[in-house]
Design an enzyme around this catalytic site. Structure first.
Site, mmCIF file in Angstrom:
data_model
loop_
_atom_site.group_PDB
_atom_site.id
_atom_site.type_symbol
_atom_site.label_atom_id
_atom_site.label_comp_id
_atom_site.label_asym_id
_atom_site.label_seq_id
_atom_site.Cartn_x
_atom_site.Cartn_y
_atom_site.Cartn_z
ATOM 1 N N LYS A 138 0.998 -1.166 -0.079
ATOM 2 C CA LYS A 138 -0.154 0.039 0.017
ATOM 3 C C LYS A 138 0.867 1.102 0.022
ATOM 4 O O LYS A 138 1.854 1.038 0.436
ATOM 5 C CB LYS A 138 -1.026 -0.209 1.096
ATOM 6 C CG LYS A 138 -0.362 -0.268 2.643
ATOM 7 C CD LYS A 138 0.624 0.572 3.164
ATOM 8 C CE LYS A 138 0.760 1.982 3.331
ATOM 9 N NZ LYS A 138 2.033 2.397 3.943
ATOM 10 N N TYR A 222 -4.731 4.205 5.939
ATOM 11 C CA TYR A 222 -5.346 3.019 6.884
ATOM 12 C C TYR A 222 -6.613 3.340 7.450
ATOM 13 O O TYR A 222 -7.493 2.458 7.458
ATOM 14 C CB TYR A 222 -4.282 2.618 7.938
ATOM 15 C CG TYR A 222 -3.087 1.988 7.586
ATOM 16 C CD1 TYR A 222 -3.045 0.462 7.687
ATOM 17 C CD2 TYR A 222 -1.881 2.557 7.081
ATOM 18 C CE1 TYR A 222 -2.025 -0.128 7.629
ATOM 19 C CE2 TYR A 222 -0.782 1.772 6.992
ATOM 20 C CZ TYR A 222 -0.736 0.554 7.071
ATOM 21 O OH TYR A 222 0.272 -0.224 6.885
#
Ligand code: NAD
Length: 369
Positions: A138, A222
């Site tokens: 990510k 996140y």
């Protein structure tokens, strides 16, 4: 028995059963006994920085269905040292520019891309071009357009593309997902929290060219992802505001701190924050009949904490990355649905692009994920 102690008892029993279910679902050894795939996937780490060395390498050694089969690195000498120390052949050391040669390595199935964000697309496309499955860290890329290129390359090669969303397998986050899916407490309507830390000195993460943005791309993502899990939906619109920079000499072309909101179709709302100046590491989701809070810390590799309106949650420790790798490996070996597919990484990039647009324009920006 009084109502509170009855509730606590029920909570304890539920936690035990949830904990057991999660532990069973996530316990690779037990699952392996149930139906063991016949072989281990050969995994190449592309990028040997902090995350690859500190977390993925030890995780690979704990997996049931993966083995370290090689590396991609800018330093041939470093690659040879890794080969010697971790037991793979020196022929399986590649440079970023020679990734195409992986095509002839039959002992390699999958490339795990762990390079700076703006290189994810290039390295994923090269790995797919060599006929390998890919896990990409990510954020999936630095734009939705890049995500589309990566998805197209993997599709063309007939290979899978997963994203390194390790928290999907953590029991605290699994409990949030379970509550969100079952609506046991009602739908989560209010989400708050975020992820931030104080960056001591300028590194690539604070350079737009390599990171694609500031803390939003690195740790804010996140909270974006978690809000979607809590809502069990994609947002319909976002607003955002950058906070004034306290160290503009470090954060020249990226944000230093950012507040944003995400609105969902059912009226649910998330108010979130990310920063390279202030510490924050928690997430709270509230429903009509109760709440769950993860953290602090909520998004770390280990030592997570959590509670619901009924009391603390407590789960045995696990290595998120090992469970993550095994879950992806099993879905590749058994040709089942990927647990964290590229579509999730692309969806988060769509939201992040909207958040940046909202911060730039000061407008509420609709999200078409
Ligand atoms: P890092 O700086 O420690 O490592 C980056 C690696 O990329 C280094 O080995 C470096 O040599 C290599 N590299 C190749 N080309 C480069 C270039 N042109 N410029 C700079 N470095 C280059 O970074 P990291 O912390 O390991 O992060 C790598 C990726 O992993 C990032 O995308 C980050 O978001 C992601 N990450 C994910 C998690 C997670 O929990 N899922 C945690 C940390 C990092």
């Amino acid at each position: 028995m009084s109502l509170p102690s009855l509730l606590n008892r029920r909570h304890f029993i539920r936690q035990l059963s949830v904990g057991t279910t999660v532990a069973l679902a996530l316990q690779p050894r037990l699952r392996a006994q149930a139906s063991a795939p016949t072989r281990k996937l050969g995994v190449v780490l592309a990028g040997l920085g902090n995350y690859a060395r500190g977390e993925l390498l030890p995780a690979l050694k704990e997996t049931q269905h993966c083995r370290l089969a090689g590396v991609v690195t800018g330093s041939a000498e470093k690659g040879r040292t890794w080969a010697r120390e971790h037991g793979f052949p020196e022929k399986n050391v590649w440079h970023y520019d020679t990734m195409a040669q992986m095509a002839s390595a039959d002992d390699v199935d999958l490339v795990y891309v762990v390079t700076p964000n703006s290189l994810h697309a290039e390295h994923t496309v090269r790995a797919a071009g060599a006929g390998k499955h890919v896990i990409c860290e990510k954020p999936m890329a630095v734009s939705v357009a890049e995500c589309d290129t990566m998805i197209a390359a993997c599709k063309k090669a007939g290979r899978t593309l997963s994203i390194g969303y390790r928290l999907h397998y953590d029991p605290y986050h699994q409990e949030l997902i379970r509550l969100a899916r079952t609506r046991e407490l009602g739908p989560f309507m209010k989400m708050t929290g975020g992820f931030g830390f104080r960056m001591g000195k300028k590194v690539w993460r604070a350079e737009h060219a390599l990171a694609g943005g500031g803390p939003m791309m690195d740790v804010g993502i996140y909270a974006v992802h978690e809000a979607c899990l809590a809502a069990q939906a994609d947002p319909i619109a976002v607003t955002a505001k950058e906070r004034p920079k306290t160290r503009p000499e470090i954060f020249v072309d990226v944000e230093e701190s950012l507040d944003w909101t995400m609105e969902f179709a059912n009226g649910a709302r998330a108010e979130l924050f990310t920063s390279y100046n202030e510490g924050l590491n928690q997430f709270r989701a509230e429903a009509a009949q109760g709440w769950i809070q993860i953290g602090p810390p909520a998004f770390s590799y280990r030592g997570l904490k959590g509670a619901t309106h009924l009391g603390p949650l407590q789960y045995p420790p696990l290595r998120q990355q090992a469970v993550h790798l095994d879950a992806i490996a099993r879905s590749i070996l058994e040709r089942t649905e990927l647990p964290t597919p590229a579509a999730l990484g692309r969806r988060d990039m769509v939201i992040i692009e909207a958040i940046y647009e909202a911060a730039r324009t000061g407008r509420r920006v609709p999200v078409k994920a």
